[in-house]
Each structure stands twice: as structure tokens, then as C-alpha cells.
Motif scaffolding. Structure first.
Motif, mmCIF file in Angstrom:
data_model
loop_
_atom_site.group_PDB
_atom_site.id
_atom_site.type_symbol
_atom_site.label_atom_id
_atom_site.label_comp_id
_atom_site.label_asym_id
_atom_site.label_seq_id
_atom_site.Cartn_x
_atom_site.Cartn_y
_atom_site.Cartn_z
ATOM 1 N N PHE A 136 0.824 -1.205 0.000
ATOM 2 C CA PHE A 136 0.000 0.000 0.000
ATOM 3 C C PHE A 136 0.863 1.262 0.000
ATOM 4 C CE2 PHE A 136 -1.984 3.454 2.433
ATOM 5 C CZ PHE A 136 -3.082 3.710 1.629
ATOM 6 N N GLN A 137 1.927 1.268 0.808
ATOM 7 C CA GLN A 137 2.819 2.428 0.863
ATOM 8 C C GLN A 137 3.528 2.645 -0.464
ATOM 9 O OE1 GLN A 137 5.125 1.187 4.277
ATOM 10 N NE2 GLN A 137 4.068 2.624 5.639
ATOM 11 N N ILE A 138 3.939 1.539 -1.106
ATOM 12 C CA ILE A 138 4.591 1.651 -2.415
ATOM 13 C C ILE A 138 3.635 2.258 -3.435
ATOM 14 C CG2 ILE A 138 5.546 0.331 -4.348
ATOM 15 C CD1 ILE A 138 6.658 -1.642 -2.268
ATOM 16 N N ALA A 139 2.391 1.753 -3.452
ATOM 17 C CA ALA A 139 1.392 2.285 -4.385
ATOM 18 C C ALA A 139 1.089 3.746 -4.090
ATOM 19 C CB ALA A 139 0.113 1.443 -4.301
ATOM 20 N N PHE A 177 3.163 19.398 -2.049
ATOM 21 C CA PHE A 177 2.045 19.085 -1.154
ATOM 22 C C PHE A 177 1.758 17.586 -1.169
ATOM 23 C CE2 PHE A 177 0.442 23.573 -1.863
ATOM 24 C CZ PHE A 177 0.561 23.967 -0.545
ATOM 25 N N VAL A 178 1.730 17.019 -2.374
ATOM 26 C CA VAL A 178 1.304 15.629 -2.548
ATOM 27 C C VAL A 178 2.357 14.665 -2.012
ATOM 28 C CG1 VAL A 178 0.553 13.901 -4.217
ATOM 29 C CG2 VAL A 178 -0.027 16.311 -4.580
ATOM 30 N N THR A 179 3.612 14.843 -2.421
ATOM 31 C CA THR A 179 4.650 13.905 -1.977
ATOM 32 C C THR A 179 4.931 14.045 -0.485
ATOM 33 O OG1 THR A 179 6.304 15.493 -2.772
ATOM 34 C CG2 THR A 179 5.785 13.624 -4.199
ATOM 35 N N PHE A 180 4.933 15.269 0.012
ATOM 36 C CA PHE A 180 5.166 15.476 1.449
ATOM 37 C C PHE A 180 4.098 14.763 2.272
ATOM 38 C CE2 PHE A 180 4.429 18.050 5.327
ATOM 39 C CZ PHE A 180 5.677 17.891 5.931
ATOM 40 N N ALA A 181 2.845 14.919 1.879
ATOM 41 C CA ALA A 181 1.752 14.265 2.601
ATOM 42 C C ALA A 181 1.874 12.748 2.532
ATOM 43 C CB ALA A 181 0.412 14.720 2.024
ATOM 44 N N ALA A 182 2.201 12.221 1.350
ATOM 45 C CA ALA A 182 2.315 10.771 1.179
ATOM 46 C C ALA A 182 3.460 10.205 2.010
ATOM 47 C CB ALA A 182 2.506 10.435 -0.296
ATOM 48 N N LEU A 183 4.577 10.918 2.063
ATOM 49 C CA LEU A 183 5.734 10.444 2.825
ATOM 50 C C LEU A 183 5.470 10.488 4.326
ATOM 51 C CD1 LEU A 183 8.461 12.102 0.611
ATOM 52 C CD2 LEU A 183 8.292 9.647 1.062
ATOM 53 N N ASN A 234 10.223 15.932 4.200
ATOM 54 C CA ASN A 234 10.515 17.105 3.387
ATOM 55 C C ASN A 234 11.782 16.898 2.560
ATOM 56 O OD1 ASN A 234 10.235 19.893 2.543
ATOM 57 N ND2 ASN A 234 11.899 20.366 3.952
ATOM 58 N N ALA A 235 12.828 16.374 3.189
ATOM 59 C CA ALA A 235 14.094 16.132 2.494
ATOM 60 C C ALA A 235 13.946 15.054 1.429
ATOM 61 C CB ALA A 235 15.176 15.730 3.500
ATOM 62 N N THR A 236 13.264 13.965 1.766
ATOM 63 C CA THR A 236 13.065 12.867 0.815
ATOM 64 C C THR A 236 12.226 13.323 -0.365
ATOM 65 O OG1 THR A 236 13.202 11.257 2.628
ATOM 66 C CG2 THR A 236 12.233 10.496 0.560
ATOM 67 N N SER A 237 11.219 14.154 -0.107
ATOM 68 C CA SER A 237 10.379 14.690 -1.176
ATOM 69 C C SER A 237 11.198 15.543 -2.140
ATOM 70 C CB SER A 237 9.239 15.523 -0.577
ATOM 71 O OG SER A 237 8.500 16.163 -1.584
ATOM 72 N N ALA A 238 12.067 16.390 -1.585
ATOM 73 C CA ALA A 238 12.899 17.256 -2.429
ATOM 74 C C ALA A 238 13.791 16.438 -3.347
ATOM 75 C CB ALA A 238 13.735 18.181 -1.556
ATOM 76 N N VAL A 239 14.410 15.404 -2.793
ATOM 77 C CA VAL A 239 15.303 14.557 -3.585
ATOM 78 C C VAL A 239 14.511 13.770 -4.629
ATOM 79 C CG1 VAL A 239 16.847 12.555 -3.481
ATOM 80 C CG2 VAL A 239 17.042 14.378 -1.769
ATOM 81 N N ALA A 240 13.351 13.267 -4.230
ATOM 82 C CA ALA A 240 12.558 12.417 -5.119
ATOM 83 C C ALA A 240 12.046 13.166 -6.339
ATOM 84 C CB ALA A 240 11.389 11.805 -4.354
ATOM 85 N N LEU A 241 11.769 14.464 -6.194
ATOM 86 C CA LEU A 241 11.201 15.230 -7.304
ATOM 87 C C LEU A 241 12.259 15.867 -8.203
ATOM 88 C CD1 LEU A 241 8.157 16.967 -5.560
ATOM 89 C CD2 LEU A 241 8.158 14.975 -7.080
ATOM 90 N N THR A 242 13.518 15.775 -7.820
ATOM 91 C CA THR A 242 14.572 16.398 -8.624
ATOM 92 C C THR A 242 14.688 15.795 -10.021
ATOM 93 O OG1 THR A 242 15.821 16.996 -6.639
ATOM 94 C CG2 THR A 242 17.039 16.954 -8.715
ATOM 95 N N PRO A 243 14.747 14.466 -10.183
ATOM 96 C CA PRO A 243 14.810 13.902 -11.545
ATOM 97 C C PRO A 243 13.597 14.266 -12.391
ATOM 98 C CG PRO A 243 15.414 12.251 -9.914
ATOM 99 C CD PRO A 243 14.823 13.409 -9.155
ATOM 100 N N GLN A 269 11.878 4.827 0.072
ATOM 101 C CA GLN A 269 10.738 5.674 -0.267
ATOM 102 C C GLN A 269 11.076 6.628 -1.409
ATOM 103 O OE1 GLN A 269 11.847 4.968 2.742
ATOM 104 N NE2 GLN A 269 10.158 4.564 4.163
ATOM 105 N N ALA A 270 12.296 7.147 -1.376
ATOM 106 C CA ALA A 270 12.710 8.100 -2.417
ATOM 107 C C ALA A 270 12.737 7.442 -3.792
ATOM 108 C CB ALA A 270 14.083 8.674 -2.084
ATOM 109 N N LEU A 271 13.261 6.223 -3.888
ATOM 110 C CA LEU A 271 13.411 5.561 -5.183
ATOM 111 C C LEU A 271 12.061 5.237 -5.823
ATOM 112 C CD1 LEU A 271 16.434 3.200 -4.407
ATOM 113 C CD2 LEU A 271 16.430 5.258 -5.827
ATOM 114 N N VAL A 272 11.096 4.824 -4.999
ATOM 115 C CA VAL A 272 9.754 4.559 -5.529
ATOM 116 C C VAL A 272 9.151 5.840 -6.086
ATOM 117 C CG1 VAL A 272 7.386 3.920 -4.914
ATOM 118 C CG2 VAL A 272 9.305 2.600 -4.001
ATOM 119 N N THR A 273 9.287 6.924 -5.337
ATOM 120 C CA THR A 273 8.729 8.210 -5.760
ATOM 121 C C THR A 273 9.440 8.737 -6.992
ATOM 122 O OG1 THR A 273 8.330 8.648 -3.405
ATOM 123 C CG2 THR A 273 8.024 10.485 -4.925
#
Length: 252
Positions: free
Chosen positions: A4-7, A28-34, A45-54, A206-210
């Protein structure tokens, strides 16, 4: 992580990068999900920033025509983005989770208000963009500097403020402004992500899935930006931001 968390993170990553390609607000979306997946607010917050960079890089690639055409004009904003991203990330690392958690609902509130008033903000700066006054340009650069620091620190709502500032120097060319915004946001995230990774705040599973989902959304989102009115996405972002603001005020 559970299935469920992966999805949840995959859906959030795709949606967030699509929203970012249009007008910003995907954080907003990734921060809430994480946070929902169990991460502390600072780490989320940090994981969201890294995940959205690519994903931002994918959006830059999709806007390559505008980047090639206007890259010289983007250079000053790119420099501000790099410096601001470093400053914001260092500030975030310095205050730690204890200092960051009480700020979360206020940051979400400010970001949500920015989105809600996005059209009015652009109307206010519109007369300046037509006149191209030196003072107006200085104000635009000043706003971009402050927003870049904010982007390195948190990031939600940064897109709409960038678009408002850029509209002063890019007149009515929305896609030129949006391409510049995406380039600067990418640079902010690159330098801030490097510092956040070095600070040990990123949770890689979590970052890699996102990341995987956000890359698809980052490229797909530009085609959405060219066809769907921004008001539709902005209404959804404002709603999400308002709900999150209430939740975090209650939890804090």
C-alpha cells in the motif's frame, strides 16, 4: 514498506511531478504521502525534495525548445536558484526536526494562500511587466532570491511565486516563464538535495519509488501544461493544501 505504501508513493510521485510541470505545488502531494508512510516531517521534506529532482529534469527536457531559445535570460535566475537552494537547505539542516515540525502548518498555510491568490498576484504585477521598469525588474530578482531560499528550505508554493516574479520580465509569454521556473526549481533541488543527502535526512527506499513515478509525471506533465487550464490543477492543489494545513495545525 508495504504494498500500500509503495502504491501510495508511486501515485503521489506521478501526480506531484505532473502538477509541478504545470504550475507548481506537487510538494504538497509527496510530502503528505511520505508523512503518511511513517516518515518524520523533516525527513519527509528532504526525501520529497530529492525524489522530485529527476522529474524536474524530465520537465526541463520537455521544455528544451524554450530553454534553447531563452537560456541567456535564464542565467541570472539560475544563479539565484543555486545560491538560494544552498542557503535554504543549510537552514533546514541547522534547525533540525524539532525546529521544523512547528513550522510545517504555517509553511503549508502560506503556500496554500499563495496558490489561492495566484491569479490576483499576477494581475498585480501585470502593469509592471508591460512597462518593463528597472524598479520592477529589481523587485522580480529580489522575489526570486527569497523564493529560491524558501525552495531549498521547503518548496511548497514556490512555483506560483516564481511565475509571478518572472511575469514581470517575460511579459505575457507563459511558457517562457514556466520553462524558466522549471529550470530554476531543478537547480534549487539539485544543490539542496546534495546537502540533504549529505545530512543523512533522505530515506532511499521511499525516495526511489517516488523518483521512478515522478520521472514519468515530470515529462508527461508538460504536455498537460500545454493543453489543460491551470485553474483546474490549482483548485485541486489549493484543496489539498488546505486539508493538510488543518491536519498539521491539529497535530502540532
Amino acid at each position: 514498506m508495504t504494498l500500500f505504501q509503495i502504491a501510495l508513493l508511486a501515485a503521489a510521485g506521478f501526480a506531484a511531478s505532473t502538477i509541478n510541470a504545470l504550475a507548481g505545488g506537487g510538494t504538497f502531494v509527496t510530502f503528505a504521502a511520505l508523512v503518511a508512510s511513517g516518515l518524520p516531517t523533516l525527513d519527509a521534506n528532504a526525501t520529497s525534495a530529492v525524489a522530485l529532482t529527476p522529474a524536474n529534469l524530465a520537465s526541463v527536457a520537455a521544455y528544451r525548445s524554450e530553454v534553447r531559445l531563452h537560456y541567456r535570460e535564464m542565467i541570472p535566475f539560475a544563479i539565484l536558484g543555486l545560491l538560494g537552494g544552498v542557503g535554504g537547505a543549510l537552514l533546514l539542516i541547522w534547525i533540525g526536526d524539532g525546529g521544523f515540525r512547528p513550522l510545517v502548518p504555517w509553511l503549508l498555510l502560506v503556500a496554500t494562500v499563495m496558490f489561492a491568490l495566484g491569479d490576483r498576484i499576477r494581475k498585480i504585477v501585470e502593469p509592471w511587466s508591460k512597462g518593463q521598469h528597472t524598479v520592477a525588474k529589481l523587485v522580480a530578482y529580489g522575489v526570486m532570491a527569497v523564493v529560491s531560499i524558501y525552495g531549498g528550505f521547503f518548496g511548497a508554493g514556490v512555483g506560483i511565486m516564481m511565475l509571478a516574479a518572472l511575469s514581470i520580465v517575460t511579459s505575457d509569454d507563459y511558457h517562457k516563464s514556466n520553462a524558466t521556473k522549471i529550470v530554476v526549481a531543478f537547480l534549487i533541488q539539485v544543490v539542496s538535495s546534495a546537502l540533504l543527502i549529505a545530512g543523512g535526512l533522505v530515506h532511499w527506499p521511499q525516495a526511489l519509488v517516488t523518483i521512478a513515478a515522478s520521472i514519468l509525471g515530470g515529462y508527461f506533465g508538460v504536455s498537460v501544461a500545454r493543453r489543460i487550464p491551470a485553474k483546474i490543477i490549482r483548485a485541486a492543489v489549493v484543496t489539498i493544501g488546505a486539508v493538510l494545513t488543518v491536519i498539521f495545525f491539529i497535530r502540532t
